[in-house]
Each structure stands twice: as C-alpha cells, then as structure tokens.
Design an enzyme around this catalytic site. Structure first.
Site, PDB file in Angstrom:
ATOM      1  N   CYS A 261       0.840  -1.207   0.000  1.00 44.07           N
ATOM      2  CA  CYS A 261       0.000   0.000   0.000  1.00 44.07           C
ATOM      3  C   CYS A 261       0.870   1.251   0.000  1.00 44.07           C
ATOM      4  O   CYS A 261       0.355   2.350  -0.157  1.00 44.07           O
ATOM      5  CB  CYS A 261      -0.966   0.011   1.177  1.00 44.07           C
ATOM      6  SG  CYS A 261      -0.173   0.114   2.784  1.00 44.07           S
TER       7      CYS A 261
ATOM      8  N   CYS B 291      -2.850  -2.467   9.546  1.00 38.94           N
ATOM      9  CA  CYS B 291      -2.350  -1.098   9.761  1.00 38.94           C
ATOM     10  C   CYS B 291      -1.801  -0.955  11.182  1.00 38.94           C
ATOM     11  O   CYS B 291      -0.839  -0.232  11.405  1.00 38.94           O
ATOM     12  CB  CYS B 291      -3.456  -0.084   9.530  1.00 38.94           C
ATOM     13  SG  CYS B 291      -4.358  -0.342   7.994  1.00 38.94           S
TER      14      CYS B 291
END
Ligand code: FES
Length: 135
Positions: A33, A102
């Site tokens: 990402c 995350c």
C-alpha cells in the site's frame, strides 16, 4: 466503520513530528500500500522519555501510531517491546478486520526504533525483518 476513539485519534493525532536529537529511529513500510511509518524516540536510562512519529498512510495507521506512542511514552524499552498491535487496537475500541494490518505497522515501528537504540548501545541486534502486509 470506525470507533469514536479511532476517529478522534485520526483527527487529533498525538505525538506527531520528529525529535531532532532522537537516539532511536525506526522506520517500517508496506510495499503493497506504500504506507510508511517513522518513529523517533528519546531514550534515557532505558526509559522512553519522548516519542514522536510521522505516518504517511491511511487513517487507521495514523490513529494506531498516535495511540501506540501514547502507550509507550514513559515506559521502559522492555515494556514497550511487549506492546502488541492487539493491545493498541483494544485501546482504540477495535478496528475493522481489513484494517488490522495497519496496527501491525505501529507495533513494528516501535520495535524498529528500539532495535536501533540497542544497536547504538552496542548490542548485537539483527537487522529488522522485512515488513510485509497481506492486502
Ligand atoms: Fe496500509 Fe493502512 S492501508 S497501513
């Protein structure tokens, strides 16, 4: 989708920035990402006196970095190394399943900074492992 605590930390992240005379700096990134988290610490006598971060990434990464820095400030390096992404998520009242990775970024950034501190102190600490996230 996000808890109030996540939204609050995302809107008003704590401990954002750099520490110019940091003696522990860690960085982790996610190739997929493209998100990057950099962590700065000022450690004295094995206690984290100050900690700041810069996160180039999604809202969940910012909220978890903010909460994680709050949780390790004032702790010893050994205590900070025990901080898990699960504990950070719990402190934020949870994250959506697809955002769990995350929070791993925050855990790994703390470990990376402490490993840097230990290397600077002459300890034989292996290089950071490559961080990869499944998404
Ligand atoms: Fe990559 Fe959140 S989407 S860290």
């Amino acid at each position: 989708m996000y808890s109030e605590k996540v939204m609050e930390h995302f809107a008003n992240p704590r401990n954002v920035g750099e520490i110019p005379d940091a003696n522990a700096v860690g960085q982790v990134g996610n190739a997929k990402c493209g998100d990057i988290m950099k962590m700065y610490m000022k450690i004295e006598d094995n206690v984290i006196k100050d900690v700041k971060f810069k996160t180039f990434g999604c809202g969940a990464a910012i909220a978890t970095s903010s909460m994680a820095t709050e949780m390790v400030k004032g702790k010893t390096v050994d205590e900070a190394l025990k901080l898990t992404n699960k504990a950070v998520m719990e402190a934020l009242d949870g994250l959506p399943k697809e955002k769990i990775h995350c929070s791993v970024l925050a855990e790994e950034a703390i470990q990376s900074a402490i490993n840097d501190y230990r290397r600077r102190s002459g300890e034989d600490v292996p290089e950071d492992k490559e961080y990869t996230c499944e998404h």
